[in-house]
Enzyme design. Structure first.
Site, PDB file in Angstrom:
ATOM      1  N   VAL A  70      60.711  79.608  73.470  1.00 15.87           N
ATOM      2  CA  VAL A  70      59.654  79.432  72.466  1.00 15.87           C
ATOM      3  C   VAL A  70      60.136  79.650  71.033  1.00 15.87           C
ATOM      4  CG1 VAL A  70      57.813  80.026  74.107  1.00 15.87           C
ATOM      5  CG2 VAL A  70      58.765  81.819  72.623  1.00 15.87           C
ATOM      6  N   ASN A  96      52.025  82.850  76.629  1.00 15.33           N
ATOM      7  CA  ASN A  96      52.224  84.188  77.211  1.00 15.33           C
ATOM      8  C   ASN A  96      53.588  84.800  76.926  1.00 15.33           C
ATOM      9  OD1 ASN A  96      51.966  86.236  79.634  1.00 15.33           O
ATOM     10  ND2 ASN A  96      53.764  84.966  80.092  1.00 15.33           N
ATOM     11  N   SER A 149      47.446  91.488  72.629  1.00 22.75           N
ATOM     12  CA  SER A 149      47.603  92.822  73.214  1.00 22.75           C
ATOM     13  C   SER A 149      46.592  93.726  72.534  1.00 22.75           C
ATOM     14  CB  SER A 149      49.011  93.359  72.946  1.00 22.75           C
ATOM     15  OG  SER A 149      49.075  94.745  73.249  1.00 22.75           O
ATOM     16  N   TYR A 162      55.984  95.166  67.199  1.00 23.69           N
ATOM     17  CA  TYR A 162      55.158  94.538  68.247  1.00 23.69           C
ATOM     18  C   TYR A 162      53.694  94.462  67.791  1.00 23.69           C
ATOM     19  CZ  TYR A 162      53.319  93.838  73.031  1.00 23.69           C
ATOM     20  OH  TYR A 162      52.682  93.358  74.153  1.00 23.69           O
ATOM     21  N   LYS A 166      51.524  91.061  67.277  1.00 26.70           N
ATOM     22  CA  LYS A 166      50.321  90.807  68.081  1.00 26.70           C
ATOM     23  C   LYS A 166      49.070  90.722  67.207  1.00 26.70           C
ATOM     24  CE  LYS A 166      52.068  90.565  72.284  1.00 26.70           C
ATOM     25  NZ  LYS A 166      51.958  89.342  73.112  1.00 26.70           N
TER      26      LYS A 166
HETATM   27  P1  NAI Z   1      57.367  90.102  81.306  1.00 26.01           P
HETATM   28  O1  NAI Z   1      58.567  90.627  80.614  1.00 26.01           O
HETATM   29  O2  NAI Z   1      57.321  90.147  82.789  1.00 26.01           O
HETATM   30  O3  NAI Z   1      57.062  88.602  80.856  1.00 26.01           O
HETATM   31  C1  NAI Z   1      57.413  88.065  79.604  1.00 26.01           C
HETATM   32  C2  NAI Z   1      57.986  86.711  79.848  1.00 26.01           C
HETATM   33  O4  NAI Z   1      58.258  86.054  78.601  1.00 26.01           O
HETATM   34  C3  NAI Z   1      59.299  86.803  80.615  1.00 26.01           C
HETATM   35  O5  NAI Z   1      59.281  85.863  81.658  1.00 26.01           O
HETATM   36  C4  NAI Z   1      60.333  86.449  79.563  1.00 26.01           C
HETATM   37  O6  NAI Z   1      61.484  85.862  80.091  1.00 26.01           O
HETATM   38  C5  NAI Z   1      59.537  85.469  78.725  1.00 26.01           C
HETATM   39  N1  NAI Z   1      60.137  85.233  77.408  1.00 26.01           N
HETATM   40  C6  NAI Z   1      60.589  86.148  76.517  1.00 26.01           C
HETATM   41  N2  NAI Z   1      61.125  85.529  75.458  1.00 26.01           N
HETATM   42  C7  NAI Z   1      61.000  84.188  75.672  1.00 26.01           C
HETATM   43  C8  NAI Z   1      61.376  83.041  74.943  1.00 26.01           C
HETATM   44  N3  NAI Z   1      62.000  83.114  73.758  1.00 26.01           N
HETATM   45  N4  NAI Z   1      61.061  81.823  75.459  1.00 26.01           N
HETATM   46  C9  NAI Z   1      60.444  81.718  76.650  1.00 26.01           C
HETATM   47  N5  NAI Z   1      60.103  82.770  77.403  1.00 26.01           N
HETATM   48  C10 NAI Z   1      60.361  83.999  76.917  1.00 26.01           C
HETATM   49  O7  NAI Z   1      56.155  90.910  80.707  1.00 26.01           O
HETATM   50  P2  NAI Z   1      54.572  90.658  80.787  1.00 26.01           P
HETATM   51  O8  NAI Z   1      53.972  91.995  80.760  1.00 26.01           O
HETATM   52  O9  NAI Z   1      54.213  89.729  81.869  1.00 26.01           O
HETATM   53  O10 NAI Z   1      54.293  89.979  79.374  1.00 26.01           O
HETATM   54  C11 NAI Z   1      53.566  88.790  79.204  1.00 26.01           C
HETATM   55  C12 NAI Z   1      52.772  88.853  77.917  1.00 26.01           C
HETATM   56  O11 NAI Z   1      51.773  89.858  78.035  1.00 26.01           O
HETATM   57  C13 NAI Z   1      53.628  89.228  76.693  1.00 26.01           C
HETATM   58  O12 NAI Z   1      53.218  88.436  75.590  1.00 26.01           O
HETATM   59  C14 NAI Z   1      53.250  90.689  76.467  1.00 26.01           C
HETATM   60  O13 NAI Z   1      53.437  91.077  75.137  1.00 26.01           O
HETATM   61  C15 NAI Z   1      51.793  90.679  76.892  1.00 26.01           C
HETATM   62  N6  NAI Z   1      51.244  91.980  77.218  1.00 26.01           N
HETATM   63  C16 NAI Z   1      51.673  92.669  78.328  1.00 26.01           C
HETATM   64  C17 NAI Z   1      51.112  93.902  78.627  1.00 26.01           C
HETATM   65  C18 NAI Z   1      51.497  94.683  79.834  1.00 26.01           C
HETATM   66  O14 NAI Z   1      51.013  95.805  80.016  1.00 26.01           O
HETATM   67  N7  NAI Z   1      52.342  94.178  80.716  1.00 26.01           N
HETATM   68  C19 NAI Z   1      50.092  94.505  77.738  1.00 26.01           C
HETATM   69  C20 NAI Z   1      49.711  93.678  76.640  1.00 26.01           C
HETATM   70  C21 NAI Z   1      50.276  92.469  76.390  1.00 26.01           C
END
Ligand code: NAI
Length: 259
Positions: A70, A96, A149, A162, A166
């Site tokens: 992205v 996401n 978030s 962060y 967000k």
């Molecule tokens: P995660 O680390 O499992 O998923 C994040 C995904 O984004 C990963 O698959 C990663 O490879 C991908 N990613 C990172 N940089 C990228 C790039 N440049 N291009 C394409 N893909 C990329 O973590 P999670 O928790 O599933 O995070 C998903 C979203 O949810 C994020 O935006 C995170 O900030 C948000 N979030 C998560 C929370 C939690 O408690 N897990 C709480 C609040 C928000």
């Protein structure tokens, strides 16, 4: 299926999920496929996407893995091109992809700051703009769901970069909603509280993490990924047809914790 539950269906829609290789993105890609969508799963870790697509196919769904970074305009455009060629114009985007490493404000370097903003804010803008440009060109309505978030609404120590990114996603959601409403494109956000994923893994297993859950989260537990299904389907499907510019907190009451 009743007429009311039919409104939550994604049948006939093409859904693109960024950061689909793990966590929330992988989970909601499965949910979108089970709700009838043809799902384009995008991330940098293409081998993981192949496994996810195989799993979705085995369940009778349709999924297309695409390499997607992205932070790179050419990569985003190429992913939308492939999606369009294979499945048609993308109707729904789940924006996401994100990174979440904590760092004290005094220690964040120029590179760390830029990298956080480049992924968590610029990436969301880039994907949303690309999706909207293509929907407008095709004269089609659509829905963009941004994963913000609760740290885009309140703040937490060790997350200045962060929280700032967000908070930008929250404002971007509203600003895009305003400009795209007349084009039939809805833009909403989900503000998750804490869910166990690769991003949060580890901390909540510690004594400190367990105590934090008891003290800070009114429901005194973490979220289950399945608790994001309803909010996502509401915003992505026609069930949310009069919703745009909204930010749904899904956080066990964390944001309303008393001060
Ligand atoms: P995660 O680390 O499992 O998923 C994040 C995904 O984004 C990963 O698959 C990663 O490879 C991908 N990613 C990172 N940089 C990228 C790039 N440049 N291009 C394409 N893909 C990329 O973590 P999670 O928790 O599933 O995070 C998903 C979203 O949810 C994020 O935006 C995170 O900030 C948000 N979030 C998560 C929370 C939690 O408690 N897990 C709480 C609040 C928000």
């Amino acid at each position: 299926m009743t007429e009311r539950s039919q409104r939550f269906s994604l049948a006939g829609k093409v859904v693109l999920v960024t950061g689909a290789s793990s966590g929330i993105g992988a989970h909601l890609a499965r949910v979108a496929a089970a709700s009838g969508a043809r799902v384009v799963v995008g991330a940098r870790r293409i081998e993981r996407l192949g496994q996810l697509a195989d799993e979705i196919h085995a369940q009778g769904g349709e999924a297309l893995p695409v390499a997607l970074d992205v932070t790179d305009r050419a990569s985003v455009e190429a992913a939308f091109d492939t999606a369009q060629t294979c499945f048609g114009v993308v109707d729904v985007v789940l924006n996401n992809a994100g990174i979440g490493n904590g760092q004290r404000a005094l220690e964040v370097s120029e590179d760390d700051w830029r990298s956080m903003l480049a992924t968590n804010l610029d990436g969301v803008w880039r994907v949303a703009q690309c999706a909207a440009q293509r929907l407008v060109a095709a004269g089609r309505p659509g829905s963009i769901v941004n994963i913000a978030s609760m740290l885009g609404i309140r703040v937490g120590a060790g997350y200045s970069h962060y929280c700032t990114a967000k908070a930008g996603v929250v404002q971007l959601t509203k600003a895009l909603a305003l400009e795209l409403a007349r084009r039939g494109i809805r833009v909403n956000a989900i503000a998750p509280g804490y869910f166990i994923t690769e991003m949060t893994d580890g901390y909540f297993d510690s004594e400190h993490g367990r105590q934090y859950i008891q003290d800070a989260i009114p429901m005194r537990r973490l979220g289950e990924l399945s608790e994001l299904d309803g909010p996502f389907l509401l915003l992505a499907s026609d069930a949310g047809s009069f919703m745009t510019g909204s930010v749904l907190a899904v956080d066990g009451g964390h944001l309303v914790n008393g001060l």
